[in-house]
Enzyme design. Structure first.
Site, short mmCIF file in Angstrom:
data_model
loop_
_atom_site.label_atom_id
_atom_site.label_comp_id
_atom_site.label_asym_id
_atom_site.label_seq_id
_atom_site.Cartn_x
_atom_site.Cartn_y
_atom_site.Cartn_z
N SER A 50 29.40 34.52 6.86
CA SER A 50 27.94 34.54 6.88
C SER A 50 27.39 35.96 6.95
CB SER A 50 27.42 33.72 8.07
OG SER A 50 28.04 34.14 9.28
N HIS B 37 28.78 30.94 1.07
CA HIS B 37 28.22 30.76 2.41
C HIS B 37 27.47 29.43 2.50
CE1 HIS B 37 25.10 32.10 5.62
NE2 HIS B 37 26.08 31.39 6.16
N GLU C 257 24.88 30.07 -0.41
CA GLU C 257 24.69 31.44 -0.89
C GLU C 257 25.98 31.90 -1.57
OE1 GLU C 257 22.05 34.59 1.52
OE2 GLU C 257 23.56 33.61 2.74
N ASN D 63 21.03 35.52 6.53
CA ASN D 63 21.15 36.11 7.87
C ASN D 63 20.54 37.50 7.97
OD1 ASN D 63 22.30 34.00 9.37
ND2 ASN D 63 24.26 34.33 8.36
#
Length: 240
Positions: free
Chosen positions: A109, A130, A142, A180
């Site tokens: 991540s 991800h 992702e 993130n």
């Protein structure tokens, strides 16, 4: 773990492909099977899938405690802890075990895909994939290409994600990627706000839930993600 099992569930149930789960012990493998069965049986009760589909998905799952069990795999998705050296060691081992055409994906991540790929002799076949937690529920994946990830690898990975019933986005290989890079500073500011006494946990979460129409507040979300995971990601953002 929960992420790896969630990925396996969507592979077996949505994409309808055989999936082999590797974990550190037979006990962990049995925990994974139990979690998959519970998840799929809940979908049967909610009439999302039939009992026949549930049984077929579970039959597509197999388990092993050795990476050697992946020696004939076409596509491998790693879902280990957010630790660069751990992931590099795993990818180095996978590189020597899997056929040269096998794509090696990481569910990281936040960690650089290029750094992970550097542990292999096939950086063109290494990609970030991800998934969001809980994987069977969240629609997004992702996709992150490293410096040497090939277009063919990206196209194949995107196709697999879509077969799993997911929507894919692509991000540059930067710390935290898109999700993130935006989410963790938000959570971090909520922790600072709590620590500084700007509001109570309930006030902070309720303000963001009702004020920005998100399903849960940042502090509840941090607990859901896991504070250890949040810290690991924030450390990557800080150091990189």
């Amino acid at each position: 773990g929960q992420m790896g099992t969630g990925i396996a569930i969507v592979g077996a149930a949505r994409a309808k492909i055989p999936v082999k789960i590797i974990d550190v012990s037979k006990e962990k493998c049995m925990d994974s099977l139990a979690f998959a069965a519970k998840t799929l049986e809940r979908d049967v009760k909610k009439e999302r899938i039939s009992q026949e589909d549930c049984d077929a998905a579970l039959a597509r799952l197999s388990f092993d405690t050795s990476l050697n069990g992946l020696s004939d795999s076409d596509f491998v998705i790693e879902a280990a802890n957010e630790n660069l050296s751990l992931k590099q060691n795993l990818f180095s081992d996978l590189d020597s075990i899997c056929p040269p055409e096998t794509i090696l994906a990481s569910n990281t991540s936040s960690i650089s895909i290029s750094h992970i790929a550097a542990a292999t002799n096939r950086p063109e076949k290494v990609i970030g994939m991800h998934f969001m937690n809980p994987v069977p529920v969240m629609k997004l994946i992702e996709l992150i290409s490293g410096l040497r990830t090939s277009e063919e690898t990206l196209v194949t990975t995107k196709a697999l994600g879509e077969t799993m019933g997911k929507v894919t986005t692509t991000s540059a290989d930067v710390p935290g990627f898109i999700a993130n890079r935006l989410l963790m500073p938000y959570i971090n500011e909520a922790v600072f706000a709590l620590g500084e006494g700007i509001g109570t946990k309930e006030d902070i979460d309720t303000t963001m839930k009702l004020g920005t129409n998100v399903p849960m507040g940042p502090l509840t979300l941090a607990d859901f993600i896991g504070l250890d995971t949040c810290l690991a990601i924030m450390e990557v953002l800080h150091t990189e």
